[in-house]
Design an enzyme around this catalytic site. Structure first.
Site, short mmCIF file in Angstrom:
data_model
loop_
_atom_site.label_atom_id
_atom_site.label_comp_id
_atom_site.label_asym_id
_atom_site.label_seq_id
_atom_site.Cartn_x
_atom_site.Cartn_y
_atom_site.Cartn_z
N ASP A 17 -17.16 24.16 4.64
CA ASP A 17 -16.40 25.04 3.77
C ASP A 17 -16.31 26.40 4.42
O ASP A 17 -17.31 26.95 4.88
CB ASP A 17 -17.12 25.15 2.41
CG ASP A 17 -16.16 25.10 1.24
OD1 ASP A 17 -15.19 25.88 1.25
OD2 ASP A 17 -16.38 24.30 0.32
N ASP B 128 -11.48 27.93 1.57
CA ASP B 128 -11.56 28.41 0.20
C ASP B 128 -10.47 29.45 -0.09
O ASP B 128 -10.28 30.38 0.69
CB ASP B 128 -12.95 29.04 0.00
CG ASP B 128 -13.28 29.27 -1.46
OD1 ASP B 128 -13.33 28.28 -2.20
OD2 ASP B 128 -13.48 30.44 -1.86
N GLU C 272 -7.21 25.54 0.48
CA GLU C 272 -7.16 25.51 -0.98
C GLU C 272 -6.11 26.52 -1.45
O GLU C 272 -6.26 27.72 -1.24
CB GLU C 272 -8.53 25.87 -1.58
CG GLU C 272 -8.57 25.65 -3.08
CD GLU C 272 -9.67 26.43 -3.79
OE1 GLU C 272 -10.06 26.04 -4.90
OE2 GLU C 272 -10.14 27.45 -3.24
N ASP D 224 -14.68 22.02 -8.90
CA ASP D 224 -14.12 22.99 -9.86
C ASP D 224 -13.40 22.30 -11.02
O ASP D 224 -12.87 22.97 -11.90
CB ASP D 224 -13.10 23.90 -9.17
CG ASP D 224 -13.72 24.80 -8.11
OD1 ASP D 224 -14.91 25.15 -8.24
OD2 ASP D 224 -12.99 25.18 -7.17
O1 TEU Z 1 -12.08 28.08 -6.16
C1 TEU Z 1 -10.93 28.83 -6.41
C2 TEU Z 1 -10.61 29.06 -7.80
O2 TEU Z 1 -9.73 29.85 -8.04
C3 TEU Z 1 -11.38 28.36 -8.86
O3 TEU Z 1 -12.57 29.01 -9.04
C4 TEU Z 1 -10.61 28.33 -10.11
O4 TEU Z 1 -10.42 29.61 -10.59
C5 TEU Z 1 -11.33 27.54 -11.16
O5 TEU Z 1 -12.08 26.57 -10.61
C6 TEU Z 1 -10.39 26.83 -12.08
O6 TEU Z 1 -9.65 27.72 -12.83
C7 TEU Z 1 -12.81 28.31 -5.01
C8 TEU Z 1 -14.04 27.44 -5.03
O7 TEU Z 1 -13.67 26.10 -4.99
C9 TEU Z 1 -14.86 27.80 -6.24
O8 TEU Z 1 -15.96 26.97 -6.41
C10 TEU Z 1 -15.29 29.24 -6.08
O9 TEU Z 1 -15.93 29.67 -7.25
C11 TEU Z 1 -14.11 30.16 -5.82
O10 TEU Z 1 -13.20 29.65 -4.86
C12 TEU Z 1 -14.59 31.47 -5.27
O11 TEU Z 1 -15.06 31.30 -3.96
#
Ligand code: TEU
Ligand code: CA
Length: 541
Positions: free
Chosen positions: A98, A194, A236, A311
């Site tokens: 990641d 990410d 992502e 998530d």
């Molecule tokens: O996720 C991006 C993200 O925007 C999510 O947190 C989203 O807001 C939520 O899951 C659903 O609305 C990434 C990672 O996958 C997440 O675990 C992290 O918290 C986030 O980035 C910050 O690094």
């Protein structure tokens, strides 16, 4: 397709904190993963996406990194990481790490320096302003926090402890590329990036996603790091449309292999509102969105395929049926996804049909996003019941409960009370159970993965939706030269019809996989049972 090896791969995502605890501290770790590599190999996947295991204060379970070059003691050591890479490689599995470079932890030495003074050499690694605007954090509240020391505000699109990096700064970018090359030299197989769509941010102009320089940065990153290395790269991108998806993934642009798009994941929320504001999924919407992405990437670019990650709530509880049809509907959803064109991703426990949680207390949901939302919503007049209902349906923690290995205490995840509560159904839903039952969800996934290796049409074949207006059955074809597959999935528990008459004789129809032992072949009048899912193959003569 040697350079495109990732098109033929299936990826298994591991959330280390919840996979397997090898040293009895209640927290999953790298040695735990190493112990289970044979299990992962048995499933048949080629790549492991490893969620962050770097040094971190764990405000956001490792997505707040304080040292990109160190493994967090919670998870083990750099030796363990080397062993994991080596032992995976011995089994033909690559480790995709990641890459969290939109922000760091506020405990990262760069930020510690940055906040010291306005003329600190690292000041400009982050984004500081005299005047906050109305940009908001994805974890609630303002995206700006005031820092007493230098009397300015810094930007954070996630928690206050996750300050955003300033990608405009070339020194900062070089430092990131150097770090990426460190991991490439270690022998990792790729990067999952990410919230990569945020790095082109221009906060003054209130531009958060898809900023004007985003693709320049990615091209530069590609050139300076993974470009020559032939790795798997997945961005992502919550805000991607197919048009934007092409900017990232068209081969000639030299950016990424594929992105995670989330359009389908937003279909069961009320339009314009937050995902906590629930709405029932309309199957036609799902067909429209997935078909749009399939069709748009039939020539150039490439799709990722996923229902789950750390998530998202568990798909079998979300769009399947986690009660009497848990196994049938989990297999149906797997079939629907793995029949499509793209690289499939499986999130740990999905291969068992693991479900959402229904813990009564908010205290059993440690995720910072959920905790913040709970407080915000209580303050704005929502009832506890309403909020808990949203949590049971959509909280990220639904996916983060410990992996269910067997029916012993703590589901075999740990010998002590785990960092997060185990799902109450672990005696019924677990690996041990799945491996003794040839009809388990696990073996259905194993078969789907094996089919991908056997049938080139599953990799290369064109996608074509069938019977769009059917409100209950999702059916589509895969077509390559004179070969054809038909994938039919009854999305609900009531029996359903599909009318499909192309005059193929029953004896010319093979069944590659089904979630019933005796699926019908009479395609001109197909009656599908609850959640029945079949992949038909036409033997052209
Ligand atoms: O996720 C991006 C993200 O925007 C999510 O947190 C989203 O807001 C939520 O899951 C659903 O609305 C990434 C990672 O996958 C997440 O675990 C992290 O918290 C986030 O980035 C910050 O690094
Ligand atoms: Ca441990």
């Amino acid at each position: 397709m040697k350079n495109d090896w990732w098109k033929q791969s299936v990826v298994y995502q591991i959330y280390p904190k919840s996979f397997l605890d090898s040293n009895h501290d209640g927290i999953g770790d790298l040695k735990g993963i190493i112990q289970k590599l044979d299990y992962i190999k048995l499933l048949g996947v080629d790549v492991i996406w490893l969620c962050p295991v770097y040094e971190s204060p764990q405000v956001d379970n490792g997505y707040d990194i304080s040292d990109y070059y160190q493994i967090s003691k919670l998870y083990g050591s750099m030796d363990d990481m080397d062993t994991l890479i080596k032992e995976s490689k011995a089994r033909g599995i690559k480790i995709m790490v990641d890459l969290v470079v939109n922000h760091t932890s506020d405990q990262h030495p760069w930020f510690i320096e940055s906040r010291k003074s306005k003329d600190n050499p690292y000041r400009d690694y982050y984004i500081w302003s005299d005047q906050p605007n109305d940009l908001t954090s994805n974890f609630g509240g303002s995206a700006w926090s005031y820092d007493e020391k230098t009397k300015q505000y810094y930007l954070h699109f996630y928690s206050e402890q996750q300050p955003d990096l300033n990608w405009e700064n070339p020194d900062m970018r070089r430092a990131i590329y150097k770090m990426m090359n460190f991991w490439i030299e270690k022998g990792i197989g790729g990067f999952r990036m990410d919230v990569i769509d945020l790095i082109g941010k221009e906060p003054d102009k209130k531009i958060k996603e898809n900023g004007p320089k985003l693709h320049d940065y990615l091209k530069e990153m590609n050139e300076y790091t993974f470009g020559p290395a032939n790795l798997i790269t997945v961005g992502e991108t919550w805000g991607a449309t197919p048009e934007i998806g092409h900017l990232y993934t068209d081969a000639g642009r030299k950016e990424l292999n594929m992105v995670f798009q989330f359009e389908h994941m937003n279909l069961d929320k009320q339009p314009g509102k937050h995902r906590w504001d629930l709405k029932k999924l309309d199957l036609i919407d799902l067909k429209d969105v997935l078909s749009k992405w399939q069709d748009s990437f039939s020539e150039d670019g490439w799709n990722s395929l996923f229902w789950n990650n750390h998530d998202l709530p568990r798909i079998v509880s979300r769009w399947g049926n986690d009660r009497e049809y848990r196994e049938l509907s989990a297999k149906m959803l797997a079939t629907l996804l793995h029949g499509m064109k793209g690289t499939p991703f499986i999130y740990q426990g999905e291969e068992l049909g693991m479900t959402n949680t229904n813990f009564e207390s908010i205290d059993d949901y440690p995720d910072i996003e959920t905790q913040n939302m709970y407080k915000d919503r209580l303050a704005t007049g929502f009832s506890k019941e309403e909020i808990m209902q949203s949590i049971h349906m959509k909280a990220r923690d639904n996916a983060r409960t410990p992996m269910q290995w067997n029916s012993s205490e703590n589901a075999g995840f740990s010998t002590i009370q785990p960092w997060m509560k185990v799902n109450t159904n672990y005696r019924k839903v677990n690996v041990e159970q799945s491996l003794v039952d040839p009809d388990s969800v696990f073996f259905h996934y194993q078969k789907l993965i094996a089919l991908r290796k056997e049938k080139d049409i599953l990799i290369k074949g064109r996608y074509e939706l069938v019977d769009h207006d059917n409100t209950q059955v999702y059916a589509y074809k895969r077509i390559m030269d004179d070969q054809e597959l038909l994938i039919v999935c009854n999305f609900y528990e009531t029996p359903a019809d599909l009318h499909y008459s192309e005059g193929t004789k029953e004896e010319d129809i093979g069944i590659l996989i089904s979630n019933y032992p005796d699926s019908p072949r009479a395609l001109d009048h197909l009656l599908l049972r609850p959640y029945e899912a079949v992949v038909y193959e036409f033997n052209k003569r």
